[in-house]
Design a protein around this motif. Sequence first.
Motif, PDB file in Angstrom:
ATOM      1  N   ARG A 110       0.845  -1.167   0.000  1.00  0.00           N
ATOM      2  CA  ARG A 110       0.000   0.000   0.000  1.00  0.00           C
ATOM      3  C   ARG A 110       0.889   1.227   0.000  1.00  0.00           C
ATOM      4  NH1 ARG A 110      -2.742   2.964   3.522  1.00  0.00           N
ATOM      5  NH2 ARG A 110      -1.639   2.144   5.301  1.00  0.00           N
ATOM      6  N   PRO A 111       0.878   2.022  -1.041  1.00  0.00           N
ATOM      7  CA  PRO A 111       1.677   3.237  -0.998  1.00  0.00           C
ATOM      8  C   PRO A 111       1.182   4.085   0.174  1.00  0.00           C
ATOM      9  CG  PRO A 111       0.186   3.246  -2.888  1.00  0.00           C
ATOM     10  CD  PRO A 111       0.052   1.917  -2.229  1.00  0.00           C
ATOM     11  N   THR A 270       2.660  -8.840   8.336  1.00  0.00           N
ATOM     12  CA  THR A 270       1.496  -7.991   8.116  1.00  0.00           C
ATOM     13  C   THR A 270       1.850  -6.550   7.792  1.00  0.00           C
ATOM     14  OG1 THR A 270       0.785  -9.215  10.028  1.00  0.00           O
ATOM     15  CG2 THR A 270      -0.818  -7.727   9.034  1.00  0.00           C
ATOM     16  N   PRO A 271       1.227  -5.975   6.803  1.00  0.00           N
ATOM     17  CA  PRO A 271       1.420  -4.559   6.547  1.00  0.00           C
ATOM     18  C   PRO A 271       0.661  -3.719   7.575  1.00  0.00           C
ATOM     19  CG  PRO A 271      -0.187  -5.450   5.041  1.00  0.00           C
ATOM     20  CD  PRO A 271       0.262  -6.581   5.900  1.00  0.00           C
ATOM     21  N   ARG A 272       1.051  -2.443   7.709  1.00  0.00           N
ATOM     22  CA  ARG A 272       0.394  -1.551   8.660  1.00  0.00           C
ATOM     23  C   ARG A 272      -0.923  -1.039   8.084  1.00  0.00           C
ATOM     24  NH1 ARG A 272       4.096  -0.111  12.616  1.00  0.00           N
ATOM     25  NH2 ARG A 272       5.084  -2.082  13.086  1.00  0.00           N
ATOM     26  N   PHE A 273      -1.831  -0.754   8.973  1.00  0.00           N
ATOM     27  CA  PHE A 273      -3.114  -0.252   8.514  1.00  0.00           C
ATOM     28  C   PHE A 273      -3.675   0.645   9.602  1.00  0.00           C
ATOM     29  CE2 PHE A 273      -5.226  -1.494   4.650  1.00  0.00           C
ATOM     30  CZ  PHE A 273      -6.421  -0.837   4.739  1.00  0.00           C
ATOM     31  N   ARG A 274      -3.065   1.834   9.726  1.00  0.00           N
ATOM     32  CA  ARG A 274      -3.447   2.746  10.805  1.00  0.00           C
ATOM     33  C   ARG A 274      -3.979   4.044  10.229  1.00  0.00           C
ATOM     34  NH1 ARG A 274       1.493   2.445  14.934  1.00  0.00           N
ATOM     35  NH2 ARG A 274       0.907   0.492  15.924  1.00  0.00           N
ATOM     36  N   ILE A 284     -12.501   3.509   3.754  1.00  0.00           N
ATOM     37  CA  ILE A 284     -13.290   2.494   3.037  1.00  0.00           C
ATOM     38  C   ILE A 284     -12.674   2.195   1.678  1.00  0.00           C
ATOM     39  CG2 ILE A 284     -15.542   1.977   2.032  1.00  0.00           C
ATOM     40  CD1 ILE A 284     -16.794   3.737   4.232  1.00  0.00           C
ATOM     41  N   ASP A 285     -12.281   3.251   0.987  1.00  0.00           N
ATOM     42  CA  ASP A 285     -11.701   3.036  -0.336  1.00  0.00           C
ATOM     43  C   ASP A 285     -10.363   2.296  -0.249  1.00  0.00           C
ATOM     44  OD1 ASP A 285     -13.901   4.265  -1.267  1.00  0.00           O
ATOM     45  OD2 ASP A 285     -12.929   6.137  -1.890  1.00  0.00           O
ATOM     46  N   GLU A 286      -9.622   2.579   0.841  1.00  0.00           N
ATOM     47  CA  GLU A 286      -8.378   1.816   1.054  1.00  0.00           C
ATOM     48  C   GLU A 286      -8.683   0.331   1.158  1.00  0.00           C
ATOM     49  OE1 GLU A 286      -4.979   4.445   1.471  1.00  0.00           O
ATOM     50  OE2 GLU A 286      -5.209   2.310   1.100  1.00  0.00           O
ATOM     51  N   THR A 290      -7.427  -1.991  -1.677  1.00  0.00           N
ATOM     52  CA  THR A 290      -6.318  -2.850  -1.296  1.00  0.00           C
ATOM     53  C   THR A 290      -6.684  -4.325  -1.358  1.00  0.00           C
ATOM     54  OG1 THR A 290      -5.748  -1.099   0.241  1.00  0.00           O
ATOM     55  CG2 THR A 290      -4.535  -3.144   0.423  1.00  0.00           C
ATOM     56  N   TYR A 291      -7.944  -4.625  -1.028  1.00  0.00           N
ATOM     57  CA  TYR A 291      -8.305  -6.027  -0.880  1.00  0.00           C
ATOM     58  C   TYR A 291      -9.147  -6.565  -2.033  1.00  0.00           C
ATOM     59  CZ  TYR A 291      -6.783  -4.392   3.592  1.00  0.00           C
ATOM     60  OH  TYR A 291      -6.063  -3.805   4.582  1.00  0.00           O
ATOM     61  N   ALA A 292      -9.274  -5.769  -3.081  1.00  0.00           N
ATOM     62  CA  ALA A 292      -9.977  -6.221  -4.284  1.00  0.00           C
ATOM     63  C   ALA A 292     -11.390  -6.704  -3.987  1.00  0.00           C
ATOM     64  CB  ALA A 292      -9.176  -7.316  -4.989  1.00  0.00           C
ATOM     65  N   VAL A 293     -12.025  -6.059  -3.003  1.00  0.00           N
ATOM     66  CA  VAL A 293     -13.417  -6.374  -2.703  1.00  0.00           C
ATOM     67  C   VAL A 293     -14.231  -5.103  -2.956  1.00  0.00           C
ATOM     68  CG1 VAL A 293     -15.046  -6.973  -0.875  1.00  0.00           C
ATOM     69  CG2 VAL A 293     -12.818  -8.096  -0.965  1.00  0.00           C
ATOM     70  N   ASN A 294     -15.296  -5.211  -3.718  1.00  0.00           N
ATOM     71  CA  ASN A 294     -16.128  -4.038  -3.942  1.00  0.00           C
ATOM     72  C   ASN A 294     -16.882  -3.675  -2.669  1.00  0.00           C
ATOM     73  OD1 ASN A 294     -15.422  -3.789  -6.622  1.00  0.00           O
ATOM     74  ND2 ASN A 294     -17.091  -5.126  -7.313  1.00  0.00           N
ATOM     75  N   ILE A 295     -16.783  -2.407  -2.265  1.00  0.00           N
ATOM     76  CA  ILE A 295     -17.542  -1.942  -1.108  1.00  0.00           C
ATOM     77  C   ILE A 295     -18.419  -0.780  -1.571  1.00  0.00           C
ATOM     78  CG2 ILE A 295     -17.451  -0.988   1.228  1.00  0.00           C
ATOM     79  CD1 ILE A 295     -14.716  -2.252   1.581  1.00  0.00           C
ATOM     80  N   ARG A 296     -19.715  -0.928  -1.352  1.00  0.00           N
ATOM     81  CA  ARG A 296     -20.647   0.101  -1.796  1.00  0.00           C
ATOM     82  C   ARG A 296     -21.170   0.867  -0.587  1.00  0.00           C
ATOM     83  NH1 ARG A 296     -24.857  -1.256  -6.550  1.00  0.00           N
ATOM     84  NH2 ARG A 296     -22.917  -1.909  -7.514  1.00  0.00           N
TER      85      ARG A 296
END
Lengths: 345, 195
Positions: A110-111, A270-274, A284-286, A290-296
Amino acid sequence: MSNHPSDLEILLRNDDFVQWTLRPSAEGDARWEAWIGVDAERRVLVDRCRSAVLAVHAAESDIPADMLAGEIWEKMQGALRPKFRWMPYAAAAAVVLLLAGAGWWWMNGRPGGDGNMAMEAPAVVKGGNGEISAANNGAGLKTVLMVDGSRITLSPGAKVHFQSLPGPDARNVRLEGSAFFEVSPDPKRPFTVFAGKVVTRVLGTSFRISGGRSITVAVRSGKVSVSHAGDNSAWILLPNEQAVYDAGRNTMAKSVVINKTILENPVPPTPRFRFDETPAPVVIDELSGTYAVNIRYDRRLFEKCRITVSLEEGTFYDKLDVLCKVLGATYEIVNNEVRITGPGC
Amino acid sequence: MSLQDNTPPAPDPGWEAFRKGDRDAFAQLYDEHAPPLIVYGIRVSGDEGLVRDVIQDLFVEIWRSRANLQSPGSVRGYLLKALRYKLMRKAAVRLLYADSLPEQADTTNPESIILEHESEIIRRQLIRRAIDRLPKRQQEMINLRFYQGLSTEEAASVMSVNYQSAANLLHRAVSQLREMLGPGALALIVIYRAG
């Protein structure tokens, strides 16, 4: 008693004998040991009949029923709706079901992460029905994280296919090339890798599959069963054991892993996610990106919400759960995508 | 050599939970029973596509009507029976069964199969082929009995015949399978060594 064919047939017609053979139990052992007593011919007869029952059972099992069952289950979910829709605050039991429910998520470099991201992002292609293909077209290793917490580290040229949010009964991955698997334990949802003609099934472990003309399955920890097309009998591999499948001859050989380096995964965990005072849509968009799951979700409602949260722990669903709690929102999974609803800020 | 059949198992707690609408219990019920039901369905109909549809119908139906279901003595037996009923409503499956009457095995080519040196895979395929050559009802009995592990009484209930008919069917199936595989097939169903 003489070992007569009719004795054999009588035993094969005996309910208790057949059920004891198929489902051994201490009581059955005691009963049949008592029946055998010291009669050597009876013992021979029992042994022969047992192997006959098991041979017929094995012959009848020669159908990939688990895979078919998984596919039927997936297809059935539409017909079971809305009963099987999931709402996070509806009931604790429902939460458990979905957490156990082995969807996948995946995570890539994740940049803007904090530099702990040695791994690169694989190329993702989203197919219909929530199917994802992830390919490593680069020269380094690339890692795919799944919603259940499992990780797949792809070697260059490797490719995996799976459902981004699959149903709760199985975790199936199709692999081309070589990859290292670290599988979260979940006895109810076997994790199965299909690589060419080789089928590898695990209940939580780490192992490597190297594809090509010959396919190698090597195990670092846990227990893995390996079988290949045309043969439903499975081999059990323990740590530091490997099975090598020869596609040309359609044979498989088992041996000890000599090159131990193939059982190391150099990619850090594990990558950081803070997030700190971050607008909700960004978070939400992250997650979604990042996880290739569509979130509406309704961006207008949530854009004023600012979130300070650490989402480093747990599976994709854990993270989603925490996020929704922070937002006072709920989510459900419909048609292979996540829908977040709530009052907003 | 007379041993009593096992008494039927007590009501299944998983089944009770499922009837109350527990989705987890339903998923477990599916995981436990769907694969063997598929094996049975393919044995009976020989049609994977048909079995897919019918299994899906069956489980969707029992989920929807769960509140009205009884507690069967054997969940597996109950599901097998329901599956069989659905399969027998398909004309193609009924036709298979009609063709298999009278219940005599195809003995036109009773090749004796020597398996001593064959690998496990080949051995299994040979047994499977031998079972395939049995009349349809005998195939079904072999599956219920040696794959599903049903008692003769449970198998009779699934197939909707009386106990004696089921016992006779089993008798014929075992004898014919033994004959087909031949006395040379030592390691096999016929482990009997002449002499």
